[in-house]
Design an enzyme around this catalytic site. Structure first.
Site, PDB file in Angstrom:
ATOM      1  N   ASP A   1      -3.734   0.879  -8.610  1.00  0.00           N
ATOM      2  CA  ASP A   1      -4.715  -0.130  -9.030  1.00  0.00           C
ATOM      3  C   ASP A   1      -5.520  -0.669  -7.842  1.00  0.00           C
ATOM      4  O   ASP A   1      -6.234  -1.660  -7.976  1.00  0.00           O
ATOM      5  CB  ASP A   1      -4.005  -1.296  -9.754  1.00  0.00           C
TER       6      ASP A   1
ATOM      7  N   HIS B   1      -4.292  -1.837  -4.918  1.00  0.00           N
ATOM      8  CA  HIS B   1      -3.705  -2.890  -4.087  1.00  0.00           C
ATOM      9  C   HIS B   1      -3.284  -2.379  -2.704  1.00  0.00           C
ATOM     10  O   HIS B   1      -3.012  -1.195  -2.525  1.00  0.00           O
ATOM     11  CB  HIS B   1      -2.561  -3.613  -4.811  1.00  0.00           C
TER      12      HIS B   1
ATOM     13  N   GLU C   1      -2.151  -7.750  -5.015  1.00  0.00           N
ATOM     14  CA  GLU C   1      -2.549  -7.164  -6.296  1.00  0.00           C
ATOM     15  C   GLU C   1      -4.010  -7.530  -6.584  1.00  0.00           C
ATOM     16  O   GLU C   1      -4.567  -8.421  -5.938  1.00  0.00           O
ATOM     17  CB  GLU C   1      -1.656  -7.724  -7.415  1.00  0.00           C
TER      18      GLU C   1
ATOM     19  N   ASP D   1       5.214  -6.063   4.160  1.00  0.00           N
ATOM     20  CA  ASP D   1       5.779  -6.845   3.061  1.00  0.00           C
ATOM     21  C   ASP D   1       7.278  -6.647   2.904  1.00  0.00           C
ATOM     22  O   ASP D   1       7.874  -5.759   3.530  1.00  0.00           O
ATOM     23  CB  ASP D   1       5.048  -6.507   1.740  1.00  0.00           C
TER      24      ASP D   1
HETATM   25  C1  GLP Z   1       3.941  -0.732  -2.870  1.00  0.00           C
HETATM   26  C2  GLP Z   1       3.853  -1.095  -1.400  1.00  0.00           C
HETATM   27  C3  GLP Z   1       2.518  -0.655  -0.829  1.00  0.00           C
HETATM   28  C4  GLP Z   1       2.307   0.827  -1.127  1.00  0.00           C
HETATM   29  C5  GLP Z   1       2.323   1.071  -2.624  1.00  0.00           C
HETATM   30  C6  GLP Z   1       2.124   2.534  -3.007  1.00  0.00           C
HETATM   31  O1  GLP Z   1       3.132  -1.559  -3.601  1.00  0.00           O
HETATM   32  N1  GLP Z   1       4.001  -2.501  -1.184  1.00  0.00           N
HETATM   33  O2  GLP Z   1       2.468  -0.905   0.569  1.00  0.00           O
HETATM   34  O3  GLP Z   1       1.081   1.247  -0.573  1.00  0.00           O
HETATM   35  O4  GLP Z   1       3.573   0.627  -3.130  1.00  0.00           O
HETATM   36  O5  GLP Z   1       3.349   3.237  -2.910  1.00  0.00           O
HETATM   37  P1  GLP Z   1       3.427   4.814  -2.788  1.00  0.00           P
HETATM   38  O6  GLP Z   1       3.023   5.139  -1.383  1.00  0.00           O
HETATM   39  O7  GLP Z   1       4.869   5.139  -3.035  1.00  0.00           O
HETATM   40  O8  GLP Z   1       2.489   5.405  -3.774  1.00  0.00           O
END
Ligand code: GLP
Length: 247
Positions: free
Chosen positions: A136, A138, A143, A67
């Site tokens: 959550d 995702h 989402e 993304d």
């Molecule tokens: C964002 C990214 C996801 C990632 C998530 C969790 O939403 N687009 O790919 O998994 O954050 O982030 P973190 O690894 O910092 O907890």
């Protein structure tokens, strides 16, 4: 799903890196799906170490990131382009022509998304997709309530700035031949319990991985704290035959 519980994120990330490294050694032109966020950082660090100390060769590898934010220049410090270069690409011998990240500055979002899907097909499909998970549930920026059939598209983020992103869809993620999910710490405990042992539901996008034929979930003790069958998953991993290690 194969649930791999390790004491901490460091040991879990090293175990996950071995799976990535085995693929790249066996298939030097492997196609990797990459994730951002803080979670995969120790995994990238271990792959960088393997490149430097063990000669792990990324020169023929192709990558597709999950993304990118809409409206951020590649050079913006908050862009996922910057994140990937800072934390991974500049430290390995990857060919910049083989790096793919959605273009957040595109003037034609639908065409850009369609081209991204086509580029994945042209590369032969993703061999291994690395994933983190939101608290959550995702994945990527899909989402809760995202369609399980979705492909790369624009999404509106929940209470985040910037407001929009381009993300691979859940259908895109599910098409990868294998996937590795990483999740560490208390903040991910509920999401992991819902994903692994809850029903498959659009409210927990990651739960679709229950339908994936080759999904590994690397978690630490904290993230595993609410798993009812944690002892069983530990038992299974400890008893893996040698030939199945890192595969
Ligand atoms: C964002 C990214 C996801 C990632 C998530 C969790 O939403 N687009 O790919 O998994 O954050 O982030 P973190 O690894 O910092 O907890």
């Amino acid at each position: 799903m194969e649930i791999i519980i390790q004491q901490n994120k460091q040991t879990a990330s090293v175990a996950a890196a071995r799976v990535v490294a085995r693929l790249v050694r066996e298939k030097p032109d492997a196609v990797l799906g990459l994730a951002t966020g803080s979670t995969p950082l120790p995994l990238y660090a271990e792959l960088i170490r393997m490149h430097r100390e063990e000669g792990l060769d990324f020169s023929a590898v192709t990558t597709f990131n999950l993304d990118e934010y809409v409206g951020l220049e590649k050079e913006h410090e908050q862009s996922y382009h910057s994140f990937m270069w800072q934390n991974f690409f500049s430290h390995i011998n990857i060919n910049p022509d083989k790096i793919n990240i959605p273009d957040g500055m595109t003037t034609d979002v639908p065409a850009c998304c369609a081209a991204y899907e086509q580029a994945i097909i042209n590369a032969g499909g993703i061999d291994l997709q690395i994933l983190g998970i939101g608290s959550d549930g995702h994945i990527g920026f899909n989402e809760p309530t995202s369609s399980f059939a979705s492909r790369t598209r624009i999404k509106t983020l929940t209470q985040k700035v910037p407001r929009h992103c381009i993300t691979m869809g859940i259908g895109t993620i599910m098409a990868a031949r294998s996937s590795i999910m990483l999740a560490f710490g208390e903040g991910k405990t509920e999401a992991i319990a819902a994903m692994v042992e809850g029903p498959v539901a659009a409210m927990v996008p990651a739960s679709i991985l229950q339908h994936h034929p080759n999904a590994k979930v690397f978690i630490d003790d904290a993230a595993a704290a609410q798993l009812k069958r944690a002892d069983y998953y530990r038992w299974v991993y400890a008893g893996k035959p040698d030939w199945q290690q890192d595969a």
